[in-house]
Design an enzyme around this catalytic site. Sequence first.
Site, short mmCIF file in Angstrom:
data_model
loop_
_atom_site.label_atom_id
_atom_site.label_comp_id
_atom_site.label_asym_id
_atom_site.label_seq_id
_atom_site.Cartn_x
_atom_site.Cartn_y
_atom_site.Cartn_z
N GLU A 74 -56.71 2.94 15.98
CA GLU A 74 -55.73 2.87 14.90
C GLU A 74 -54.33 2.68 15.44
O GLU A 74 -54.01 3.14 16.53
CB GLU A 74 -55.67 4.21 14.17
CG GLU A 74 -56.94 4.68 13.60
CD GLU A 74 -56.76 6.06 12.97
OE1 GLU A 74 -57.74 6.56 12.41
OE2 GLU A 74 -55.65 6.64 13.01
N CYS B 14 -46.65 3.63 15.84
CA CYS B 14 -47.38 4.68 16.54
C CYS B 14 -48.64 4.02 17.10
O CYS B 14 -49.43 3.44 16.36
CB CYS B 14 -47.72 5.79 15.54
SG CYS B 14 -48.64 7.11 16.28
N CYS C 47 -60.43 10.96 22.74
CA CYS C 47 -59.59 11.66 23.71
C CYS C 47 -60.39 12.80 24.31
O CYS C 47 -61.00 13.59 23.58
CB CYS C 47 -58.33 12.19 23.05
SG CYS C 47 -57.25 13.07 24.21
N CYS D 70 -58.13 18.80 21.85
CA CYS D 70 -57.38 19.85 21.15
C CYS D 70 -58.11 20.13 19.83
O CYS D 70 -58.49 19.19 19.11
CB CYS D 70 -55.95 19.40 20.89
SG CYS D 70 -55.12 18.87 22.39
N CYS E 135 -57.05 18.41 16.35
CA CYS E 135 -56.75 16.97 16.33
C CYS E 135 -58.01 16.17 16.00
O CYS E 135 -59.06 16.38 16.61
CB CYS E 135 -56.20 16.57 17.69
SG CYS E 135 -56.07 14.79 17.91
N GLY F 277 -55.56 9.16 21.71
CA GLY F 277 -55.67 9.19 23.16
C GLY F 277 -54.53 9.87 23.88
O GLY F 277 -53.48 10.14 23.31
N GLU F 278 -54.78 10.17 25.14
CA GLU F 278 -53.79 10.80 26.01
C GLU F 278 -53.25 9.71 26.94
O GLU F 278 -53.94 9.28 27.87
CB GLU F 278 -54.46 11.93 26.80
CG GLU F 278 -53.65 12.49 27.94
CD GLU F 278 -52.20 12.83 27.60
OE1 GLU F 278 -51.97 13.56 26.63
OE2 GLU F 278 -51.30 12.31 28.29
N SER G 61 -45.96 10.39 24.63
CA SER G 61 -46.27 11.77 24.24
C SER G 61 -47.48 12.22 25.05
O SER G 61 -48.49 11.53 25.12
CB SER G 61 -46.59 11.81 22.74
OG SER G 61 -46.99 13.11 22.36
N SER H 33 -46.45 17.76 24.18
CA SER H 33 -47.09 18.47 23.07
C SER H 33 -47.32 19.91 23.50
O SER H 33 -48.30 20.22 24.15
CB SER H 33 -48.41 17.78 22.71
OG SER H 33 -48.13 16.50 22.20
N LEU H 34 -46.38 20.76 23.13
CA LEU H 34 -46.38 22.14 23.63
C LEU H 34 -47.29 23.04 22.78
O LEU H 34 -48.26 23.60 23.26
CB LEU H 34 -44.93 22.65 23.63
CG LEU H 34 -44.63 23.85 24.52
CD1 LEU H 34 -44.90 23.55 25.97
CD2 LEU H 34 -43.18 24.30 24.32
N HIS H 35 -46.94 23.21 21.52
CA HIS H 35 -47.74 23.93 20.51
C HIS H 35 -47.90 25.43 20.74
O HIS H 35 -48.28 26.15 19.82
CB HIS H 35 -49.12 23.31 20.31
CG HIS H 35 -49.11 21.83 20.12
ND1 HIS H 35 -48.10 21.17 19.46
CD2 HIS H 35 -49.98 20.87 20.52
CE1 HIS H 35 -48.35 19.87 19.45
NE2 HIS H 35 -49.47 19.66 20.09
N ASN I 293 -51.40 18.54 9.87
CA ASN I 293 -52.01 17.65 8.89
C ASN I 293 -53.51 17.97 8.85
O ASN I 293 -54.19 17.77 9.85
CB ASN I 293 -51.77 16.20 9.34
CG ASN I 293 -52.04 15.22 8.24
OD1 ASN I 293 -52.34 15.60 7.12
ND2 ASN I 293 -51.95 13.97 8.57
N CYS J 263 -52.92 10.62 12.59
CA CYS J 263 -53.59 10.37 13.88
C CYS J 263 -55.11 10.54 13.91
O CYS J 263 -55.62 11.63 13.75
CB CYS J 263 -52.95 11.31 14.90
SG CYS J 263 -53.75 11.39 16.48
#
Length: 344
Positions: free
Chosen positions: A74, A87, A94, A98, A101, A144-145, A176, A199-201, A275, A318
């Site tokens: 996407e 984006c 991935c 996570c 996600c 993806g990373e 990112s 991406s800390l979170h 989301n 995403c």
Amino acid sequence: MAARGQPEYRARQLWRRRAAGATFQEMLDLPASLRSELTTSFRVSSLTAVRRLETDRGLTTKKLYSLDGGYTVESVIMRYPARSTLCISSQVGCAIRCPFCATGQGPFGRNLRAHEIVDQALDACQELAAEGRRLSHVVFMGMGEPLANYAAVLQSVRRIADPTGLGLSARRITISTSGLAPRIDRLALEGMPFTLAISLHAARDELRDVLVPVNRSYPLAELVAAAERFGRQTGRRVSYEWVLLAGVNDTERDAHELGALLRGRLAHVNLIPFNPVDGAPYREPDAPAIRRFLAQVRAQGLNVTLRDTRGRAENAACGQLRARVLAQGPHEVRAGPPAPQTVA
Ligand code: SAH
Ligand code: SF4
């Protein structure tokens, strides 16, 4: 061009025309015989759009593309008054996984090749040009990373930043990452002033080990030190992303830990309301809880903003359009075993 006995400047002509959205036959500055040869031997894009979704009253367009070998990825165009942001995806699936996600829920497919990443940007450019707009920003926040597909991502970024083509300044390209610390150091040495988003979170290892499992390999102290080195080397402020999960990482304790981790650093914190993803055991905090957390983080002396949430309607964030299309039936043909994933 060299293989066809053509002078080097032909390659630049072709690339410039391609970036402007031309087909081979429309590249009138190339000789007719060469145009015909290119038309029979090559495609202008490696991507085929298989779904398209408009949200936010047409300001957000999400596209699902099929790739060679049958996988799908996407990308999302977000239109704002003074900019147009794409984006972009760097992998099919991935391997970081996570738990909040959509991309991390399915199996890892493969790395995208550089041209497949660039083709997402070219397609967006064409679409925007037809509306009288220009692509102004690219963020690697799709599937993806990006730092797990380092070589292809870097090659694609150089292409996207190439002044003879799309000519986007590196500052307008955000990479990112979930936090592959050694690769952040490598990125700092590339000599391009990208924007780096981490991406800390979570600001304590115990929680981040769960939310961003790669933390078990590169814990917070190591990650933030690498981000600091990136900031010093490039003179760029680092962005820290924080997806807000109700009752999980939106408490006063989290705000204090975040303050202790980032205070005094050249950093900016971006809060992203979660989301909802089917099957993920998380909820988005309600509006008062979001405001409270924002104020608590600000009170820590940090630079913090709340990210606008484009494409939330109809599962347009995403990895979610792809997940929905896959759930509708067999759409994707797996081509061979997944590529091995190396992280450092
Ligand atoms: N793999 C990279 C880039 C792609 S994800 C990374 O993790 O940084 C881009 C951003 O979207 C990350 O900050 C990620 O944590 C966030 N994200 C993923 N799923 C989300 C969801 N359901 N709601 C809100 N943000 C999400
Ligand atoms: Fe991968 Fe990023 Fe999704 Fe984590 S948030 S699973 S790193 S795409």
